[in-house]
Design a protein around this motif. Structure first.
Motif, PDB file in Angstrom:
ATOM      1  N   ALA A 198       0.876  -1.165   0.000  1.00 51.17           N
ATOM      2  CA  ALA A 198       0.000   0.000   0.000  1.00 51.17           C
ATOM      3  C   ALA A 198       0.918   1.221   0.000  1.00 51.17           C
ATOM      4  O   ALA A 198       2.150   1.087   0.056  1.00 51.17           O
ATOM      5  N   VAL A 199       0.311   2.410  -0.074  1.00 54.68           N
ATOM      6  CA  VAL A 199       1.105   3.642   0.018  1.00 54.68           C
ATOM      7  C   VAL A 199       0.426   4.533   1.052  1.00 54.68           C
ATOM      8  O   VAL A 199      -0.526   5.269   0.759  1.00 54.68           O
ATOM      9  N   VAL A 200       0.917   4.446   2.288  1.00 59.12           N
ATOM     10  CA  VAL A 200       0.295   5.162   3.397  1.00 59.12           C
ATOM     11  C   VAL A 200       1.235   5.136   4.594  1.00 59.12           C
ATOM     12  O   VAL A 200       2.066   4.235   4.729  1.00 59.12           O
ATOM     13  N   ALA A 201       1.099   6.143   5.470  1.00 63.58           N
ATOM     14  CA  ALA A 201       1.831   6.187   6.736  1.00 63.58           C
ATOM     15  C   ALA A 201       0.847   5.865   7.859  1.00 63.58           C
ATOM     16  O   ALA A 201      -0.135   6.587   8.064  1.00 63.58           O
ATOM     17  N   SER A 202       1.112   4.784   8.585  1.00 60.97           N
ATOM     18  CA  SER A 202       0.219   4.310   9.641  1.00 60.97           C
ATOM     19  C   SER A 202       0.866   4.555  11.005  1.00 60.97           C
ATOM     20  O   SER A 202       2.072   4.399  11.157  1.00 60.97           O
ATOM     21  N   SER A 235       4.136  11.753   4.657  1.00 61.80           N
ATOM     22  CA  SER A 235       3.191  11.768   3.543  1.00 61.80           C
ATOM     23  C   SER A 235       3.319  13.027   2.688  1.00 61.80           C
ATOM     24  O   SER A 235       3.342  12.959   1.458  1.00 61.80           O
ATOM     25  N   LEU A 236       3.413  14.179   3.334  1.00 59.85           N
ATOM     26  CA  LEU A 236       3.446  15.442   2.592  1.00 59.85           C
ATOM     27  C   LEU A 236       4.775  15.673   1.891  1.00 59.85           C
ATOM     28  O   LEU A 236       4.847  16.442   0.931  1.00 59.85           O
ATOM     29  N   ASN A 237       5.832  15.029   2.369  1.00 55.16           N
ATOM     30  CA  ASN A 237       7.133  15.150   1.709  1.00 55.16           C
ATOM     31  C   ASN A 237       7.353  14.064   0.661  1.00 55.16           C
ATOM     32  O   ASN A 237       8.377  14.064  -0.028  1.00 55.16           O
ATOM     33  N   MET A 241       2.113  10.227  -1.845  1.00 52.81           N
ATOM     34  CA  MET A 241       1.438   9.540  -0.746  1.00 52.81           C
ATOM     35  C   MET A 241       0.291  10.366  -0.201  1.00 52.81           C
ATOM     36  O   MET A 241      -0.789   9.847   0.120  1.00 52.81           O
ATOM     37  N   HIS A 242       0.476  11.687  -0.100  1.00 50.11           N
ATOM     38  CA  HIS A 242      -0.533  12.558   0.501  1.00 50.11           C
ATOM     39  C   HIS A 242      -1.809  12.669  -0.321  1.00 50.11           C
ATOM     40  O   HIS A 242      -2.832  13.173   0.159  1.00 50.11           O
ATOM     41  N   LYS A 243      -1.779  12.169  -1.554  1.00 56.03           N
ATOM     42  CA  LYS A 243      -2.967  12.251  -2.418  1.00 56.03           C
ATOM     43  C   LYS A 243      -3.999  11.186  -2.080  1.00 56.03           C
ATOM     44  O   LYS A 243      -5.108  11.196  -2.622  1.00 56.03           O
ATOM     45  N   GLY A 244      -3.655  10.252  -1.202  1.00 54.67           N
ATOM     46  CA  GLY A 244      -4.634   9.281  -0.739  1.00 54.67           C
ATOM     47  C   GLY A 244      -4.590   7.978  -1.493  1.00 54.67           C
ATOM     48  O   GLY A 244      -3.634   7.222  -1.372  1.00 54.67           O
ATOM     49  N   ASN A 245      -5.605   7.709  -2.276  1.00 48.25           N
ATOM     50  CA  ASN A 245      -5.736   6.420  -2.952  1.00 48.25           C
ATOM     51  C   ASN A 245      -4.727   6.294  -4.069  1.00 48.25           C
ATOM     52  O   ASN A 245      -4.908   6.824  -5.160  1.00 48.25           O
ATOM     53  N   ASN A 246      -3.644   5.559  -3.815  1.00 50.56           N
ATOM     54  CA  ASN A 246      -2.561   5.432  -4.789  1.00 50.56           C
ATOM     55  C   ASN A 246      -2.500   4.055  -5.437  1.00 50.56           C
ATOM     56  O   ASN A 246      -1.766   3.857  -6.388  1.00 50.56           O
ATOM     57  N   CYS A 247      -3.240   3.095  -4.921  1.00 48.70           N
ATOM     58  CA  CYS A 247      -3.157   1.725  -5.411  1.00 48.70           C
ATOM     59  C   CYS A 247      -4.535   1.235  -5.855  1.00 48.70           C
ATOM     60  O   CYS A 247      -5.564   1.640  -5.311  1.00 48.70           O
ATOM     61  N   TYR A 248      -4.521   0.352  -6.802  1.00 47.33           N
ATOM     62  CA  TYR A 248      -5.760  -0.237  -7.302  1.00 47.33           C
ATOM     63  C   TYR A 248      -6.488  -0.953  -6.168  1.00 47.33           C
ATOM     64  O   TYR A 248      -5.892  -1.731  -5.423  1.00 47.33           O
ATOM     65  N   GLU A 249      -7.768  -0.667  -6.003  1.00 43.99           N
ATOM     66  CA  GLU A 249      -8.614  -1.261  -4.967  1.00 43.99           C
ATOM     67  C   GLU A 249      -8.113  -0.953  -3.559  1.00 43.99           C
ATOM     68  O   GLU A 249      -8.456  -1.648  -2.601  1.00 43.99           O
ATOM     69  N   SER A 250      -7.302   0.090  -3.414  1.00 41.45           N
ATOM     70  CA  SER A 250      -6.809   0.471  -2.084  1.00 41.45           C
ATOM     71  C   SER A 250      -7.835   1.338  -1.377  1.00 41.45           C
ATOM     72  O   SER A 250      -8.631   2.037  -2.004  1.00 41.45           O
ATOM     73  N   LYS A 251      -7.815   1.272  -0.051  1.00 45.17           N
ATOM     74  CA  LYS A 251      -8.643   2.163   0.743  1.00 45.17           C
ATOM     75  C   LYS A 251      -8.181   3.590   0.513  1.00 45.17           C
ATOM     76  O   LYS A 251      -6.991   3.851   0.305  1.00 45.17           O
ATOM     77  N   GLN A 279       9.541   3.575  24.699  1.00 45.06           N
ATOM     78  CA  GLN A 279       9.577   5.039  24.733  1.00 45.06           C
ATOM     79  C   GLN A 279      10.064   5.631  23.415  1.00 45.06           C
ATOM     80  O   GLN A 279      10.611   6.722  23.365  1.00 45.06           O
ATOM     81  N   CYS A 280       9.867   4.867  22.363  1.00 44.53           N
ATOM     82  CA  CYS A 280      10.306   5.283  21.027  1.00 44.53           C
ATOM     83  C   CYS A 280       9.074   5.402  20.138  1.00 44.53           C
ATOM     84  O   CYS A 280       8.361   4.408  19.930  1.00 44.53           O
ATOM     85  N   LEU A 281       8.787   6.576  19.635  1.00 48.22           N
ATOM     86  CA  LEU A 281       7.634   6.765  18.767  1.00 48.22           C
ATOM     87  C   LEU A 281       7.962   6.216  17.384  1.00 48.22           C
ATOM     88  O   LEU A 281       8.906   6.671  16.736  1.00 48.22           O
ATOM     89  N   GLU A 282       7.185   5.223  16.964  1.00 49.41           N
ATOM     90  CA  GLU A 282       7.428   4.571  15.670  1.00 49.41           C
ATOM     91  C   GLU A 282       6.156   4.582  14.835  1.00 49.41           C
ATOM     92  O   GLU A 282       5.051   4.402  15.358  1.00 49.41           O
ATOM     93  N   ILE A 283       6.313   4.797  13.531  1.00 48.76           N
ATOM     94  CA  ILE A 283       5.216   4.651  12.593  1.00 48.76           C
ATOM     95  C   ILE A 283       5.590   3.597  11.558  1.00 48.76           C
ATOM     96  O   ILE A 283       6.757   3.218  11.422  1.00 48.76           O
ATOM     97  N   THR A 284       4.574   3.117  10.838  1.00 51.52           N
ATOM     98  CA  THR A 284       4.772   2.113   9.801  1.00 51.52           C
ATOM     99  C   THR A 284       4.546   2.749   8.444  1.00 51.52           C
ATOM    100  O   THR A 284       3.504   3.371   8.212  1.00 51.52           O
ATOM    101  N   LEU A 285       5.522   2.604   7.555  1.00 51.50           N
ATOM    102  CA  LEU A 285       5.461   3.213   6.235  1.00 51.50           C
ATOM    103  C   LEU A 285       5.227   2.140   5.180  1.00 51.50           C
ATOM    104  O   LEU A 285       6.055   1.253   4.994  1.00 51.50           O
ATOM    105  N   GLU A 286       4.084   2.211   4.519  1.00 54.07           N
ATOM    106  CA  GLU A 286       3.778   1.334   3.382  1.00 54.07           C
ATOM    107  C   GLU A 286       4.166   2.103   2.128  1.00 54.07           C
ATOM    108  O   GLU A 286       3.606   3.169   1.856  1.00 54.07           O
ATOM    109  N   LEU A 287       5.118   1.577   1.358  1.00 54.81           N
ATOM    110  CA  LEU A 287       5.794   2.415   0.363  1.00 54.81           C
ATOM    111  C   LEU A 287       5.592   2.013  -1.092  1.00 54.81           C
ATOM    112  O   LEU A 287       6.107   2.686  -1.978  1.00 54.81           O
ATOM    113  N   SER A 288       4.854   0.955  -1.360  1.00 49.33           N
ATOM    114  CA  SER A 288       4.656   0.562  -2.757  1.00 49.33           C
ATOM    115  C   SER A 288       3.418  -0.298  -2.876  1.00 49.33           C
ATOM    116  O   SER A 288       3.133  -1.113  -1.994  1.00 49.33           O
ATOM    117  N   CYS A 289       2.676  -0.106  -3.971  1.00 52.86           N
ATOM    118  CA  CYS A 289       1.486  -0.929  -4.198  1.00 52.86           C
ATOM    119  C   CYS A 289       1.884  -2.393  -4.318  1.00 52.86           C
ATOM    120  O   CYS A 289       1.232  -3.272  -3.760  1.00 52.86           O
TER     121      CYS A 289
END
Length: 457
Positions: A198-202, A235-237, A241-251, A279-289
């Motif tokens: 997917a292409v999203v920051a979770s 996402s904004l950089n 990614m910031h455009k939202g739906n980047n993959c076929y049938e993606s949310k 105590q480490c702030l972590e996010i998950t980056l989905e980077l390709s359809c």
């Protein structure tokens, strides 16, 4: 036999010359990645440090390259940052991007102002592959390749302790134990783990027990505002990614971000473990359809992610940092450092150096510091936007010994929390001096040796 030996030697030297020329946009196997990291460590010995944090089920090293002005040891006031790739063995883009990020950072130090400031102000840890066994077993299919799991058939992103579910002493896989030990050895502040499909920051939480954290379908953490900012920073950089739906049938992800639980509940995830216990702030980056895209797409994927990878690293300088000291100036370990209004499942504590780091957006915050045998201290701080100056606000707290020798932290000093199933006793953080590693590097001038090699064949 001599000809065969010479041929093998030449192929090895060819690989070294390729490394010197620049990293190819292709999928490098585990042996090639190890050779590349060792060559980088040798060529940039004052800027990098290479060590293994453990081994996979099949005995492959989990190599981490540390980059920074002080790569071999933690320095007070310099935050620790990490990127983790290839947790799912068949999600391979992150693995490639992290190798190219290493190349970009090492080549840009002292010539690129942004890279130089990042490396002078931050200690960066990069684990290109958390699941090398899975990678080696994977097949090149866009979405349905094998290799997601480790050699035992376990999804590593479901194998960490979970704050919201009863844990019946579940067996931790070798790769997960290595990362947990790694987290306890360094005072990590900010992290991201790189995935695909997917292409999203979770961002956290990924799970919930239906308590007060569950709000309108999202599992909301006490630092939700910071997590949203972090996800949006990536996402904004990112080019799209910031455009939202980047993959076929993606949310359709508004602004290219999502709360993990809102997307789908996930038990035993690494980002929640980092946040709650590390105590480490972590996010998950989905980077390709595609989880395993064709190699022809790799240059484009690097181009759209590079600015975001750099901008996200800079966010380690959000908020406030400093030390908690006693009246004699000695560091106070395991002091609670709590921000009013943020009821963390496990309160943030100081490390062995008495250090604390608290990622916060600009604003005014009341911080309370408590420790056994010491009088509590409260202070309202005005926090600026630290990433602009590559430093969080610096503030040290000095505690005075309590008049009662039996004084301990009362229950009122700890905010009401949703109690996790495992103890919130902080992990013993031991900011390492030097990690030992059996580092091998090229001992010949590769271009000259390669020329001789070609003359022999």
């Amino acid at each position: 036999m001599m000809i065969l030996f010479t041929l093998c030697l030449c192929l090895w030297l060819e690989a070294l010359v390729s490394t010197a020329r620049g990293l190819d946009f292709r999928y490098h196997n585990t042996v090639e990645v190890e050779q590349y990291l060792k060559a980088i460590n040798k060529n940039y010995s004052s800027l990098t440090h290479l060590h293994s944090i453990g081994k996979s089920v099949e005995g492959r090293d989990l190599w981490v390259l540390i980059l920074g002005k002080y790569p071999t040891e933690h320095k007070i006031g310099i935050p620790e940052f990490k990127y983790v790739g290839n947790m799912h063995g068949n999600e391979v883009v992150g693995r490639v991007l992290l190798l190219h990020l290493i190349e970009f950072l090492t080549q840009g130090y002292l010539s690129d102002p942004l890279v130089t400031r990042i490396l002078n102000s931050t200690r960066i840890h990069i684990l290109p592959s958390m699941n090398p066994d899975g990678f080696e077993a994977s097949t090149r299919d866009c979405m349905y390749s094998e290799g997601r799991f480790n050699k035992h058939g376990v999804d590593l992103n479901r194998n960490f302790p979970d704050a919201f579910e009863k844990d019946e002493e579940e067996k931790r896989e070798a790769e997960v134990r290595a990362v947990m030990d790694w987290l306890s050895s360094e005072p990590f502040v900010l992290s991201a783990n790189l995935h695909g499909g997917a292409v999203v920051a979770s961002y956290p939480y990924d799970n919930s027990n239906g308590g007060g954290e569950l709000q309108r379908g999202s599992s909301v953490s006490p630092d939700n505002d910071v997590f949203v900012h972090l996800a949006k920073t990536y996402s904004l950089n990112h080019t799209h990614m910031h455009k939202g739906n980047n993959c076929y049938e993606s949310k359709d992800f508004k602004e290219g971000i999502t709360n993990g639980f809102y997307w789908y509940p996930l038990s035993g995830g690494m980002q929640d473990y980092n946040y709650v216990w590390g105590q480490c702030l972590e996010i998950t980056l989905e980077l390709s359809c595609c989880k395993y895209p064709s190699e022809s797409e790799l240059p484009g994927l690097w181009a759209v992610n590079k600015p975001a990878l750099l901008a996200y690293m800079q966010q380690v300088h959000l908020g406030v940092k400093g030390q908690v000291l006693d009246s004699a100036g000695a560091p106070v370990q395991n002091a609670l450092v709590e921000v009013e209004g943020r009821r963390n499942l496990c309160p943030f504590r100081t490390d062995r150096n008495g250090e604390y780091y608290r990622l916060l957006l600009p604003g005014n915050y009341t911080v309370k510091v408590t420790a056994p045998g010491q009088e509590p201290v409260m202070k309202t701080l005005s926090v600026p936007y630290g990433p602009d100056s590559f430093s969080a606000l610096m503030h040290n707290f000095v505690l005075q010994r309590s008049s009662s020798s039996s004084t301990s932290i009362s229950s009122s000093s700890i905010p009401d929390v949703t109690h996790p199933t495992e103890s919130c006793t902080s992990m013993v953080r031991n900011p390492a001096g030097s990690h030992s590693a059996n580092l091998l590097g090229p001992g010949l001038m590769p271009s000259l040796a390669l020329t001789l090699c070609r003359l022999l064949l």
